[in-house]
Motif scaffolding. Structure first.
Motif, mmCIF file in Angstrom:
data_model
loop_
_atom_site.group_PDB
_atom_site.id
_atom_site.type_symbol
_atom_site.label_atom_id
_atom_site.label_comp_id
_atom_site.label_asym_id
_atom_site.label_seq_id
_atom_site.Cartn_x
_atom_site.Cartn_y
_atom_site.Cartn_z
ATOM 1 N N HIS A 81 1.038 -1.272 -0.165
ATOM 2 C CA HIS A 81 -0.045 0.061 -0.227
ATOM 3 C C HIS A 81 0.973 1.021 -0.004
ATOM 4 O O HIS A 81 1.461 1.553 1.088
ATOM 5 N N HIS A 83 1.279 5.251 -1.790
ATOM 6 C CA HIS A 83 0.946 6.323 -2.881
ATOM 7 C C HIS A 83 2.102 6.943 -3.285
ATOM 8 O O HIS A 83 2.873 8.069 -2.982
ATOM 9 N N HIS A 251 -9.730 2.289 1.504
ATOM 10 C CA HIS A 251 -9.216 3.136 2.882
ATOM 11 C C HIS A 251 -10.312 3.289 3.656
ATOM 12 O O HIS A 251 -11.059 4.155 3.593
ATOM 13 N N HIS A 274 -5.841 0.485 6.660
ATOM 14 C CA HIS A 274 -5.669 1.299 7.931
ATOM 15 C C HIS A 274 -6.360 0.690 8.845
ATOM 16 O O HIS A 274 -5.523 0.223 9.837
ATOM 17 N N ASP A 326 2.250 2.786 3.336
ATOM 18 C CA ASP A 326 1.461 3.863 3.067
ATOM 19 C C ASP A 326 2.250 5.074 2.411
ATOM 20 O O ASP A 326 1.776 6.177 2.542
HETATM 21 FE FE FE Z 1 -3.135 5.212 1.955
#
Ligand code: FE
Ligand code: NIG
Length: 421
Positions: A81, A83, A251, A274, A326
Motif C-alpha cells: 500500500h 501512494h 481506505h 488502515h 502507506d
Molecule cells: Fe493510503
C-alpha cells in the motif's frame, strides 16, 4: 537439476507457508525456519531450499556458490500500500501538525492531499518519474522487491493517467515490480467541492472505462472517511468498479469508523486499509468475508496518534493481515518497510514470525501476486532479501536501522551492501 546460483550457510532462512490462501489468524504464527539454510536458484526461480549441506545433485560445473554465515534470508519484502507517485512534498505543514492541527482539518482548509494535488497537476511526467524512481530506490535498498502504487493526486483524468503511466513505466524500467491501483476517489477535487456524487459519476462513466481499456490498473481504491467519501458513495464506486472487472481495496476506519468496512465485506474487497478505528463488529465482518487487513502503523506514528490498528484482536478473530508503509507525502513520509515491521512488534505486539508472514506471503495475496512471489516454494520468482542478522528476531528488535545486506530480484543481485548494483 543443477542450480545456477546456490546461496548457502544462512544462519536462518524464513520460509512462509503458502497454503493456497492468505494466512488467517492462528496460521500467521507458523512458518518454517531453516537453520543453516540454503537457497538454490535456476533461471531466476526458486529451485529448492533446505538445511545443512545442499544435495550434490544441485551443483554443476557452472553453479555459482556463495556463503552467508551471520546472515538471514526472507522472500523479497512486499510493500502492498503506497501512494508512490506525487509532486512536491508537505514539510511546510509539519509545524501545524506539531501544534496539534488535525489531519482532516488541514485537508478541509485546502491543504493536505489537496496541496499535493496542486503540485502533482503541475508536475511533468519526467518530474514524477524521477521522484518516484528515487523512492523506489530507497525501498529496494530496504529490501523491498514488489510495491503496490496508487494514483489519486490528480483527481482529473489527465493527471491521474500521468500517474498511472509513471507506474507502468517504472514497472518496466525499475528492478521493483509494481502493482497499479486507480484511486481518483482519494479526495473531492476543488472543482467539485460539495458535488462529490457528480465527481464519482465522472470517475465511473469516463475514467474507469479508460483505465480498463488501456489496462492501466488492476485495483480500484477509495478514501472512505468523514469529510471525504461516505460509505454509500464508496459502495456506489466500488460496485461499479467490480462490475468492470477491477479488484477492490478501500481506505476504511482510518480516522473515524463510518462504514467502509461493511462495504469491503459486502463487495468482497481484496483488502481494507488502515483500520485504526476498526470495531469488534467490523473485525468480525472482515474475518467472515476474508477481507485482508492492510495495516499501516507508521501512519499512526506520523499522525502522532496513539490508536494503532487492533492487530492482535484481528488475529484472534481469524483475519489475515499485512503490514505496509502507506508511503505518501502527508500522513506517512517514509520508504522504510523495516521500520513499519518493527512498529508491528513494538506498537501492535505482533511476533517476528507474524510480521514476516505479513510482509511476504500475506502481502503477496494482497497484491494478487501469490502465484509468483511471497514464499520460497519451488517455481516462484527468486526475490530474496538478505539481512545482516543471525536470527529472524533480530531485524524486528534492532529498530530504525537498515539491515539489508543484499537483495536478489528474479535471481539477479540488485543490492549489495547498501548500494544498487
Ligand atoms: Fe493510503
Ligand atoms: O493513506 N488516507 C488517505 N490517503 C493517504 C494520505 C495521503 C496524503 O496525506 O497525502 C493515507 O493516509
Amino acid at each position: 537439476m543443477t542450480a545456477d546460483l546456490l546461496l548457502t550457510h544462512f544462519n536462518q532462512v524464513f520460509c512462509p507457508k503458502d497454503l493456497g490462501h492468505p494466512l488467517f489468524g492462528e496460521e500467521m504464527k507458523e512458518a518454517q525456519v531453516l537453520e543453516n539454510g540454503y537457497i538454490a536458484v535456476k533461471d531466476g526461480k526458486i529451485l529448492a531450499v533446505g538445511s545443512g549441506e545442499p544435495d550434490a545433485s544441485l551443483i554443476g560445473p557452472d553453479t555459482k556458490i556463495q556463503s552467508y554465515e551471520g546472515k538471514i534470508a526472507t522472500p523479497g519484502l512486499i510493500d502492498c500500500h503506497t501512494h508512490l507517485v506525487y509532486g512536491g512534498s508537505r514539510e511546510h505543514e509539519f509545524a501545524k501538525k506539531l501544534a496539534g492541527v488535525p489531519y482532516l482539518e488541514i485537508l478541509a482548509q485546502g491543504g493536505g492531499i489537496l496541496s499535493t494535488v496542486r503540485a502533482t497537476r503541475e508536475a511533468s511526467f519526467d518530474t514524477l518519474y524521477d521522484k518516484s524512481k528515487r523512492l523506489l530506490d530507497y525501498m529496494l535498498l530496504h529490501g523491498v522487491t514488489t510495491v503496490e502504487a496508487k494514483s489519486g493526486y490528480g483527481l482529473d483524468w489527465e493527471t491521474e493517467k500521468r500517474q498511472l503511466d509513471v507506474v507502468g513505466a517504472l514497472d518496466h524500467d525499475h528492478e521493483i515490480d509494481l502493482v497499479s491501483t486507480f484511486m481518483a476517489a482519494h479526495a473531492v477535487p476543488p472543482e467539485y467541492k460539495g458535488r462529490s456524487q457528480e465527481y464519482l459519476e465522472l470517475i465511473v462513466e469516463e475514467m474507469l472505462p479508460r483505465v480498463k481499456a488501456e489496462n492501466l490498473a488492476e485495483f480500484c481504491d477509495i478514501f472512505c472517511e468523514k469529510g471525504v467519501f461516505t460509505a454509500d458513495e464508496s459502495r456506489y464506486l466500488l460496485s461499479k468498479a467490480k462490475e468492470m472487472g477491477f479488484k477492490l481495496r478501500i481506505h476504511a476506519d482510518e480516522i473515524e469508523s463510518i462504514g467502509g468496512v461493511d462495504v469491503a465485506a459486502e463487495l468482497g474487497a481484496t483488502s481494507a486499509e488502515h483500520l485504526m478505528m476498526a470495531t469488534d463488529e467490523g473485525i468480525r465482518k472482515m474475518a467472515e468475508a476474508k477481507v485482508i487487513g492492510n495495516l499501516l502503523p507508521a501512519t499512526t506514528f506520523s499522525l502522532m496518534e496513539d490508536t494503532y490498528a487492533p492487530a492482535r484482536k484481528m488475529l484472534e478473530a481469524g483475519m489475515a493481515i499485512t503490514l505496509t508503509t502507506d508511503s505518501n507525502p502527508g500522513s506517512c513520509p517514509t520508504a522504510n518497510l523495516q521500520f513499519v515491521m518493527q512498529l508491528g512488534c513494538f506498537m501492535m505486539r505482533l511476533t517476528p514470525v507474524e510480521v514476516l508472514n505479513a510482509v511476504t506471503i500475506n502481502a503477496a495475496y494482497s497484491v494478487n501476486r501469490q502465484d509468483k512471489i511471497g514464499s520460497f516454494d519451488t517455481g516462484k520468482q527468486a526475490d530474496i532479501t538478505i539481512l545482516d542478522a543471525k536470527n529472524i528476531d533480530y531485524p524486528l528488535y534492532f529498530f530504525a536501522t537498515n539491515l539489508t545486506h543484499q537483495v536478489y530480484k528474479a535471481g539477479k543481485l540488485v543490492v549489495d551492501q547498501g548500494r544498487i548494483v
